[in-house]
Design a protein around this motif. Sequence first.
Motif, short mmCIF file in Angstrom:
data_model
loop_
_atom_site.label_atom_id
_atom_site.label_comp_id
_atom_site.label_asym_id
_atom_site.label_seq_id
_atom_site.Cartn_x
_atom_site.Cartn_y
_atom_site.Cartn_z
N GLY A 15 11.80 76.89 148.79
CA GLY A 15 12.91 77.73 148.35
C GLY A 15 14.15 77.48 149.19
N GLU A 16 15.02 78.48 149.24
CA GLU A 16 16.32 78.31 149.91
C GLU A 16 16.28 78.82 151.35
OE1 GLU A 16 19.95 79.14 147.61
OE2 GLU A 16 20.39 80.65 149.12
N GLY A 17 16.06 80.11 151.48
CA GLY A 17 16.02 80.71 152.81
C GLY A 17 15.56 82.15 152.69
N PRO A 18 15.16 82.75 153.81
CA PRO A 18 14.66 84.13 153.76
C PRO A 18 15.75 85.11 153.31
CG PRO A 18 14.36 83.12 155.95
CD PRO A 18 15.18 82.19 155.15
N GLY A 19 15.33 86.12 152.57
CA GLY A 19 16.20 87.25 152.27
C GLY A 19 15.84 88.39 153.22
N GLU B 298 12.02 89.10 153.58
CA GLU B 298 11.35 88.02 154.32
C GLU B 298 11.69 88.10 155.81
OE1 GLU B 298 13.10 87.56 151.46
OE2 GLU B 298 11.39 87.23 150.12
N PRO C 222 7.75 83.94 153.66
CA PRO C 222 8.63 83.60 152.54
C PRO C 222 8.20 84.26 151.23
CG PRO C 222 7.34 81.67 153.20
CD PRO C 222 7.00 82.78 154.15
N PHE C 223 9.17 84.52 150.38
CA PHE C 223 8.93 85.02 149.02
C PHE C 223 8.02 86.24 148.96
CE2 PHE C 223 10.61 80.77 148.11
CZ PHE C 223 11.54 81.09 147.13
N ASN D 16 10.82 77.28 153.11
CA ASN D 16 12.23 77.31 152.72
C ASN D 16 13.02 76.21 153.41
OD1 ASN D 16 12.62 79.67 150.98
ND2 ASN D 16 11.98 80.88 152.76
N HIS E 223 15.15 78.61 140.69
CA HIS E 223 14.76 79.54 141.75
C HIS E 223 14.35 80.86 141.08
CE1 HIS E 223 14.93 82.22 145.15
NE2 HIS E 223 15.05 81.19 145.95
N1 URA Z 1 14.47 83.30 148.34
C1 URA Z 1 14.15 82.12 148.94
O1 URA Z 1 14.72 81.08 148.67
N2 URA Z 1 13.18 82.15 149.85
C2 URA Z 1 12.53 83.25 150.19
O2 URA Z 1 11.65 83.16 151.04
C3 URA Z 1 12.88 84.44 149.55
C4 URA Z 1 13.84 84.44 148.63
#
Ligand code: URA
Length: 188
Positions: free
Chosen positions: A42-46, A49, A55-56, A82, A156
């Motif tokens: 994915g992209e990065g933690p929100g 997370e 993650p996710f 991520n 995504h």
């Molecule tokens: N979106 C992401 O790209 N990664 C995550 O871990 C959570 C949301």
Amino acid sequence: MFSSLEEINEEVKKCKKCNLCTQRIQTVFGVGNENADIMFIGEGPGGDEDKQGEPFVGKAGKLMDQAFLGVGIERKKVYIANIVKCRPPNNRTPLKEEAERCLDYLRNQVLIIKPKIIVLLGNTALKNILGEEYGITNSRGKWIEKKGIKYMPTFHPAALLRDENKKVDFWNDLKLIIEEANKNNYSY
Ligand code: URA
């Protein structure tokens, strides 16, 4: 050179290579099977997370879990990570420089896990892994093979929350992944 995921994670926990470290609650390294045949990026933690260190696990993650359940993917049998390991402020897209500084960790994760399939969730994952010339709308649902790894770009999960119409495409892309996995006896 790292010899285990734990070793990489120890580095990640201490990382101060970019400014994202100043606002994180904790780093979010990755989760799942260390020998996974299928890896999701994915992209990065929100916010969720960042709080939970996995993650996710927020809204987008719940939607992804539902889709996994629907097609028969077990979260613990695949690996999820991520592009960046720290939450960007207000969940903005990671800057090019932040992604570049973090990518070495992900590359080393891939070297240890040795996935056969990498699923690129959204533009940030796609562009940082395969190149700026790619775009998710045109690339999704099509296999791209590089250095013995099969890449499947798809939307995504957060994009599905904004636009219900993308759910069918996401679902179909997951089915392509399952089909390929079944053909080759990959686990999921
Ligand atoms: N979106 C992401 O790209 N990664 C995550 O871990 C959570 C949301």
